[in-house]
Enzyme design. Structure first.
Site, mmCIF file in Angstrom:
data_model
loop_
_atom_site.group_PDB
_atom_site.id
_atom_site.type_symbol
_atom_site.label_atom_id
_atom_site.label_comp_id
_atom_site.label_asym_id
_atom_site.label_seq_id
_atom_site.Cartn_x
_atom_site.Cartn_y
_atom_site.Cartn_z
ATOM 1 N N ARG A 35 3.551 12.077 -7.040
ATOM 2 C CA ARG A 35 2.918 11.390 -8.166
ATOM 3 C C ARG A 35 1.474 11.850 -8.305
ATOM 4 O O ARG A 35 0.689 11.770 -7.366
ATOM 5 C CB ARG A 35 2.964 9.882 -7.927
ATOM 6 C CG ARG A 35 2.418 9.065 -9.092
ATOM 7 C CD ARG A 35 2.522 7.584 -8.775
ATOM 8 N NE ARG A 35 2.077 6.782 -9.881
ATOM 9 C CZ ARG A 35 1.994 5.465 -9.847
ATOM 10 N NH1 ARG A 35 2.325 4.808 -8.748
ATOM 11 N NH2 ARG A 35 1.577 4.775 -10.892
ATOM 12 N N SER A 57 -8.261 -7.291 -9.026
ATOM 13 C CA SER A 57 -7.459 -8.175 -8.159
ATOM 14 C C SER A 57 -7.883 -8.025 -6.709
ATOM 15 O O SER A 57 -7.990 -9.010 -5.971
ATOM 16 C CB SER A 57 -5.970 -7.843 -8.322
ATOM 17 O OG SER A 57 -5.191 -8.568 -7.402
ATOM 18 N N GLY A 70 -8.546 -9.288 -2.105
ATOM 19 C CA GLY A 70 -8.397 -8.328 -1.018
ATOM 20 C C GLY A 70 -7.116 -7.524 -1.206
ATOM 21 O O GLY A 70 -6.368 -7.720 -2.161
ATOM 22 N N GLY A 94 0.885 4.109 -0.674
ATOM 23 C CA GLY A 94 -0.155 3.178 -1.106
ATOM 24 C C GLY A 94 -1.329 3.836 -1.806
ATOM 25 O O GLY A 94 -2.455 3.339 -1.743
ATOM 26 N N GLU A 95 -1.071 4.947 -2.510
ATOM 27 C CA GLU A 95 -2.189 5.666 -3.139
ATOM 28 C C GLU A 95 -2.876 4.830 -4.218
ATOM 29 O O GLU A 95 -4.094 4.899 -4.368
ATOM 30 C CB GLU A 95 -1.716 7.000 -3.734
ATOM 31 C CG GLU A 95 -2.871 7.842 -4.245
ATOM 32 C CD GLU A 95 -2.496 9.289 -4.517
ATOM 33 O OE1 GLU A 95 -3.311 9.995 -5.142
ATOM 34 O OE2 GLU A 95 -1.400 9.716 -4.109
ATOM 35 N N ARG A 139 -3.248 1.595 -4.220
ATOM 36 C CA ARG A 139 -4.097 0.633 -3.522
ATOM 37 C C ARG A 139 -5.352 1.310 -2.970
ATOM 38 O O ARG A 139 -6.440 0.741 -2.981
ATOM 39 C CB ARG A 139 -3.308 -0.031 -2.387
ATOM 40 C CG ARG A 139 -2.438 -1.194 -2.828
ATOM 41 C CD ARG A 139 -1.369 -1.522 -1.809
ATOM 42 N NE ARG A 139 -0.228 -0.633 -1.903
ATOM 43 C CZ ARG A 139 0.618 -0.390 -0.933
ATOM 44 N NH1 ARG A 139 0.458 -0.956 0.247
ATOM 45 N NH2 ARG A 139 1.649 0.409 -1.107
ATOM 46 N N GLU A 191 11.061 -6.977 15.710
ATOM 47 C CA GLU A 191 10.543 -8.060 16.552
ATOM 48 C C GLU A 191 9.616 -8.962 15.735
ATOM 49 O O GLU A 191 9.623 -10.187 15.874
ATOM 50 C CB GLU A 191 9.782 -7.475 17.743
ATOM 51 C CG GLU A 191 9.268 -8.532 18.715
ATOM 52 C CD GLU A 191 8.539 -7.922 19.904
ATOM 53 O OE1 GLU A 191 7.899 -8.686 20.644
ATOM 54 O OE2 GLU A 191 8.600 -6.680 20.088
ATOM 55 N N ASN A 192 8.827 -8.336 14.859
ATOM 56 C CA ASN A 192 7.890 -9.084 14.026
ATOM 57 C C ASN A 192 8.633 -10.026 13.080
ATOM 58 O O ASN A 192 8.253 -11.192 12.896
ATOM 59 C CB ASN A 192 7.043 -8.099 13.218
ATOM 60 C CG ASN A 192 5.755 -8.726 12.716
ATOM 61 O OD1 ASN A 192 5.111 -9.486 13.413
ATOM 62 N ND2 ASN A 192 5.396 -8.407 11.487
#
Length: 301
Positions: free
Chosen positions: A56, A70, A75, A95-96, A98, A129-130
Site C-alpha cells: 500500500r 483521534s 492515544g 500499522g502504517e 497509525r 496465554e494472554n
C-alpha cells in the site's frame, strides 16, 4: 486507570531495556527475550522505518488527519507491529496508518509489538496465554485474536482449536474492532459492556454509532434497551428509504385484438384486468362442468 498506568510503566521499562547495548535481544533464546514477546513496548518513532515491500502506497490525507485527531484525544488504541532489524532499529510490519497519523499528531513514541528472530511459536504461545487471562477487557482479547490472524496467519478455525473457544465467540470479539475508536475506548474503560458493543456494531455509520454510545451512557441504557434502540433506528432508515423510493407505475393496456386472441383460444369471452402496479387477472368463464372440462383440455395441450 491503574491498569492503564501499569501498562504504560511496563512499556517504558521494556523500552529502556531494548536501548541497553548489553541487552541487545536478537532471538528468542537471548536473555530477557521472554519479556519482549507478546508485550506492548513504547518505541521512538524515529527508530522505526517503513517496510519497503509494503504494497500500500496511497494514504488518504483527510482520513489520516481524522485519525491523528483521534490519537491526540485517545492515544493509539491498537499498537503497531514491528520487527527488530538492528540495535534500537525496527521495521514496520503492520500499522502504517497509525504510524503516519501519530507523526501528524506530534507524538514522539508509539506503542508497538516487537517481533524478533524465530519468535513465531513463542508469540502464538504468549498470545494464547494472554487470551486465557480473566482480567482482559473485550478489546484486548479482540486485538490478540486479530494479531493471530495478521501475524501468524491462523484461521478462525485454527484459533478455535488453540484457545478452546467456539468460532462464533472469536467472530463476536473480532467484530468489536469495527466499532468507532471512541466506543472501543469506552468498552476498555468499562463505560459500556461487550453486549452494548455487539448491538452497536450492527450500524455501519460511525457517527450514528457514537450518538447511540453517548445516549447509552447518558440514559444508562441496558443491553436490551440498546438493541431495541438500534432496531428502531434500522427500521426507521428502512421506512424512510421505502418512502423515498419512487413508485414505478405499470402502464400497459391490452388491445381488443389481444383480447380476441384469448376469446378465440378459450371459446369464451375472456376478461383481462391490469392494475397500476402491474398485477392483474385473466378471468375465463365457464357455464357447466362439461365447459370447464373443455377449457382444461385446451390448457393441457
Amino acid at each position: 486507570m491503574a491498569k492503564a498506568l501499569k501498562k504504560q510503566a511496563l512499556g517504558r521499562g521494556l523500552s529502556a531495556l531494548l536501548k541497553d547495548p548489553e541487552n541487545d535481544i536478537k532471538s528468542v533464546g537471548d536473555t530477557n527475550a521472554d519479556k519482549v514477546v507478546g508485550n506492548i513496548i513504547e518505541l521512538e518513532l524515529d527508530s522505526i522505518e517503513i517496510n519497503p515491500f509494503q504494497p500500500r502506497t496511497n494514504f488518504n490525507e483527510e482520513t489520516l488527519k481524522e485519525l491523528a485527531t483521534s490519537i491526540r484525544e485517545l492515544g493509539v488504541i491498537q499498537p503497531i507491529t514491528v520487527r527488530k532489524t538492528d540495535f534500537n532499529k525496527y521495521q514496520l510490519i503492520s500499522g502504517e496508518r497509525r504510524l503516519r497519523a501519530s507523526k501528524l499528531a506530534g507524538l514522539t513514541t508509539i506503542p508497538a509489538y516487537i517481533r524478533i528472530a524465530n519468535d513465531n511459536e513463542s508469540l502464538v504461545m504468549a498470545l494464547v496465554e494472554n487470551i486465557q487471562r480473566h482480567d482482559l477487557d473485550p478489546i484486548e482479547v479482540a486485538l490478540s485474536y486479530q494479531r493471530l490472524i495478521d501475524e501468524i496467519q491462523l484461521t478462525q478455525e485454527q484459533m478455535s482449536e488453540r484457545v478452546g473457544k467456539k468460532r462464533s465467540t472469536i467472530t463476536n470479539y473480532l467484530r468489536l474492532l469495527r466499532l468507532d475508536p471512541i466506543i472501543q475506548t469506552g468498552i476498555r474503560d468499562g463505560f459500556i459492556s461487550m453486549g452494548h458493543g455487539r448491538a452497536i456494531i450492527n450500524i455501519e455509520d460511525h457517527d450514528i454509532q457514537t450518538d447511540i454510545y453517548h445516549k447509552i451512557i447518558l440514559e444508562n441504557l441496558s443491553v436490551r434497551e440498546t438493541e431495541a434502540l438500534v432496531k428502531a433506528y434500522q427500521e426507521g432508515v428502512t421506512a424512510t428509504n421505502d418512502k423515498e423510493a419512487p413508485k414505478k407505475k405499470f402502464s400497459y393496456t391490452i388491445s381488443e385484438n389481444q383480447k380476441k386472441v384469448f376469446t378465440d383460444f378459450f371459446g369464451a369471452k375472456v376478461d383481462v384486468k391490469i392494475a397500476a402496479n402491474g398485477k392483474g387477472k385473466i378471468n375465463v368463464p365457464f357455464h357447466s362442468a362439461e365447459d370447464l372440462e373443455r377449457i382444461l383440455k385446451l390448457l393441457e395441450k
